[in-house]
Design a protein around this motif. Sequence first.
Motif, mmCIF file in Angstrom:
data_model
loop_
_atom_site.group_PDB
_atom_site.id
_atom_site.type_symbol
_atom_site.label_atom_id
_atom_site.label_comp_id
_atom_site.label_asym_id
_atom_site.label_seq_id
_atom_site.Cartn_x
_atom_site.Cartn_y
_atom_site.Cartn_z
ATOM 1 N N VAL A 55 0.712 -1.158 0.052
ATOM 2 C CA VAL A 55 0.114 -0.054 -0.045
ATOM 3 C C VAL A 55 0.927 1.138 -0.022
ATOM 4 C CG1 VAL A 55 -1.757 1.217 1.125
ATOM 5 C CG2 VAL A 55 -1.764 -1.325 1.177
ATOM 6 N N TRP A 56 0.572 2.048 -0.850
ATOM 7 C CA TRP A 56 1.157 3.517 -0.918
ATOM 8 C C TRP A 56 0.044 4.624 -0.586
ATOM 9 C CZ3 TRP A 56 2.213 -0.092 -4.401
ATOM 10 C CH2 TRP A 56 3.416 -0.485 -4.778
ATOM 11 N N ALA A 57 0.307 5.536 0.443
ATOM 12 C CA ALA A 57 -0.392 6.621 0.633
ATOM 13 C C ALA A 57 0.322 7.690 1.349
ATOM 14 C CB ALA A 57 -1.585 6.132 1.528
ATOM 15 N N GLU A 58 -0.365 8.859 1.178
ATOM 16 C CA GLU A 58 0.515 9.982 1.749
ATOM 17 C C GLU A 58 0.321 9.911 3.432
ATOM 18 O OE1 GLU A 58 2.687 12.319 0.737
ATOM 19 O OE2 GLU A 58 2.500 10.925 -1.052
ATOM 20 N N LYS A 59 -0.786 9.298 3.763
ATOM 21 C CA LYS A 59 -1.059 9.274 5.381
ATOM 22 C C LYS A 59 -1.554 8.070 5.599
ATOM 23 C CE LYS A 59 -3.149 11.984 9.064
ATOM 24 N NZ LYS A 59 -3.900 13.343 9.241
ATOM 25 N N VAL A 60 -1.466 7.188 6.479
ATOM 26 C CA VAL A 60 -2.085 6.105 7.078
ATOM 27 C C VAL A 60 -2.623 6.280 8.501
ATOM 28 C CG1 VAL A 60 -1.928 3.700 7.479
ATOM 29 C CG2 VAL A 60 -1.206 4.681 5.281
ATOM 30 N N VAL A 61 -3.654 6.243 9.051
ATOM 31 C CA VAL A 61 -4.022 6.387 10.377
ATOM 32 C C VAL A 61 -4.656 5.138 10.811
ATOM 33 C CG1 VAL A 61 -5.313 7.716 12.259
ATOM 34 C CG2 VAL A 61 -4.229 8.829 10.250
ATOM 35 N N ALA A 62 -4.120 4.639 11.973
ATOM 36 C CA ALA A 62 -4.751 3.390 12.739
ATOM 37 C C ALA A 62 -5.482 3.930 13.922
ATOM 38 C CB ALA A 62 -3.503 2.334 12.820
ATOM 39 N N ILE A 63 -6.553 3.553 14.085
ATOM 40 C CA ILE A 63 -7.330 4.180 15.299
ATOM 41 C C ILE A 63 -7.662 2.987 16.114
ATOM 42 C CG2 ILE A 63 -9.253 5.097 16.452
ATOM 43 C CD1 ILE A 63 -9.383 7.017 13.825
ATOM 44 N N TYR A 64 -7.165 2.703 17.345
ATOM 45 C CA TYR A 64 -7.067 1.595 18.108
ATOM 46 C C TYR A 64 -7.915 1.630 19.271
ATOM 47 C CZ TYR A 64 -2.832 3.675 20.697
ATOM 48 O OH TYR A 64 -2.136 4.645 21.087
ATOM 49 N N GLY A 65 -8.368 0.580 19.961
ATOM 50 C CA GLY A 65 -9.361 0.516 20.865
ATOM 51 C C GLY A 65 -8.466 0.559 22.236
ATOM 52 N N GLU A 66 -9.237 0.057 23.335
ATOM 53 C CA GLU A 66 -8.529 -0.134 24.507
ATOM 54 C C GLU A 66 -7.604 -1.128 24.752
ATOM 55 O OE1 GLU A 66 -11.474 -0.172 27.848
ATOM 56 O OE2 GLU A 66 -12.473 1.546 26.949
ATOM 57 N N GLY A 67 -7.731 -2.184 23.946
ATOM 58 C CA GLY A 67 -6.740 -3.412 23.875
ATOM 59 C C GLY A 67 -5.090 -2.859 23.194
ATOM 60 N N GLY A 68 -5.088 -1.693 22.751
ATOM 61 C CA GLY A 68 -3.784 -0.944 22.443
ATOM 62 C C GLY A 68 -3.700 -1.377 20.963
ATOM 63 N N THR A 69 -2.479 -1.316 20.345
ATOM 64 C CA THR A 69 -2.225 -1.185 18.864
ATOM 65 C C THR A 69 -2.791 -2.416 18.200
ATOM 66 O OG1 THR A 69 0.088 -1.928 19.201
ATOM 67 C CG2 THR A 69 -0.678 0.666 18.829
ATOM 68 N N THR A 70 -3.179 -3.578 19.069
ATOM 69 C CA THR A 70 -3.461 -4.720 18.293
ATOM 70 C C THR A 70 -5.137 -4.807 18.098
ATOM 71 O OG1 THR A 70 -3.443 -5.974 20.188
ATOM 72 C CG2 THR A 70 -1.495 -6.008 18.806
ATOM 73 N N ASP A 71 -5.758 -3.864 18.871
ATOM 74 C CA ASP A 71 -7.186 -3.560 18.797
ATOM 75 C C ASP A 71 -7.632 -2.639 17.799
ATOM 76 O OD1 ASP A 71 -9.935 -3.720 19.504
ATOM 77 O OD2 ASP A 71 -9.507 -2.553 21.412
ATOM 78 N N ILE A 72 -7.297 -2.920 16.491
ATOM 79 C CA ILE A 72 -7.565 -1.707 15.674
ATOM 80 C C ILE A 72 -9.142 -1.596 15.358
ATOM 81 C CG2 ILE A 72 -7.203 -1.085 13.079
ATOM 82 C CD1 ILE A 72 -4.629 -1.061 14.919
ATOM 83 N N GLU A 73 -9.546 -0.346 15.496
ATOM 84 C CA GLU A 73 -10.852 0.005 15.155
ATOM 85 C C GLU A 73 -11.184 0.393 13.796
ATOM 86 O OE1 GLU A 73 -12.136 2.714 18.346
ATOM 87 O OE2 GLU A 73 -12.303 1.194 19.865
ATOM 88 N N PHE A 75 -8.986 1.602 10.000
ATOM 89 C CA PHE A 75 -7.539 1.741 9.243
ATOM 90 C C PHE A 75 -7.975 2.679 8.084
ATOM 91 C CE2 PHE A 75 -4.724 0.527 5.739
ATOM 92 C CZ PHE A 75 -3.518 0.407 6.433
ATOM 93 N N VAL A 76 -7.086 3.723 8.219
ATOM 94 C CA VAL A 76 -7.564 4.937 7.141
ATOM 95 C C VAL A 76 -6.553 5.164 6.443
ATOM 96 C CG1 VAL A 76 -8.579 6.981 6.523
ATOM 97 C CG2 VAL A 76 -9.361 5.903 8.482
ATOM 98 N N ALA A 77 -6.337 5.159 5.057
ATOM 99 C CA ALA A 77 -5.333 5.507 4.145
ATOM 100 C C ALA A 77 -5.597 6.630 3.202
ATOM 101 C CB ALA A 77 -4.642 4.465 3.328
ATOM 102 N N THR A 78 -5.051 7.910 3.239
ATOM 103 C CA THR A 78 -5.669 8.966 2.238
ATOM 104 C C THR A 78 -4.460 9.422 1.702
ATOM 105 O OG1 THR A 78 -5.051 10.625 4.212
ATOM 106 C CG2 THR A 78 -7.170 9.441 3.764
ATOM 107 N N GLY A 79 -4.890 10.000 0.287
ATOM 108 C CA GLY A 79 -3.720 10.826 -0.663
ATOM 109 C C GLY A 79 -3.158 9.977 -1.333
ATOM 110 N N SER A 80 -3.908 9.890 -2.593
ATOM 111 C CA SER A 80 -3.448 8.916 -3.749
ATOM 112 C C SER A 80 -3.187 7.651 -3.265
ATOM 113 C CB SER A 80 -2.119 9.600 -4.253
ATOM 114 O OG SER A 80 -2.525 10.942 -5.122
ATOM 115 N N VAL A 81 -3.850 7.010 -3.015
ATOM 116 C CA VAL A 81 -3.821 5.568 -2.059
ATOM 117 C C VAL A 81 -3.926 4.378 -3.447
ATOM 118 C CG1 VAL A 81 -5.052 3.709 -0.676
ATOM 119 C CG2 VAL A 81 -5.103 6.224 -0.279
ATOM 120 N N ARG A 82 -2.919 3.778 -3.279
ATOM 121 C CA ARG A 82 -2.570 2.701 -4.248
ATOM 122 C C ARG A 82 -2.420 1.237 -3.451
ATOM 123 N NH1 ARG A 82 2.391 1.745 -8.444
ATOM 124 N NH2 ARG A 82 1.095 -0.019 -9.577
#
Length: 150
Positions: A55-73, A75-82
């Motif tokens: 995946v290529w993008a200008e920005k990637v944001v992972a929003i996670y829950g109380e379980g930490g970074t393995t509890d992904i709510e 996953f957003v990729a923006t800016g010319s996503v491929r």
Amino acid sequence: MIKRLLLIAALALLALPVAAQQPVKITADLFTVDETTREAVFTGSVVVVHPSVKVWAEKVVAIYGEGGTTDIESFVATGSVRLVTPEQDATGDKAVFTPGDQMLRLTGNVNVVNSGGTVAANELVVNLETNVSTFTSTGGGRVTGVFTSQ
């Protein structure tokens, strides 16, 4: 062609790298983690390499829950996503995956190409649970497809 949207399923694996127990390599110009908002943000020429998809993008944001970074709510990729797999190549302006409902949305100038042809639309919504993919267009535009015989 629609059933061959394996890269979309592979994107789901990116959102759950620990559960999939697959190595994921992410490079970016900047990486920040905000514990208050539970956001992990990669910015600047982001490249995500997973064994099944790149995946290529200008920005990637992972929003996670109380379980930490393995509890992904989400996953957003923006800016010319491929998104690229060995079978196909998809592009758009934004990709959003939500593991809770197993939905992936690729929006804005969507173009999916594989050996069977090309489909272009404003939005692609994939339900990974049911394997149903829906291409839509807005603003008077049309979904277009060009299919080749093998």
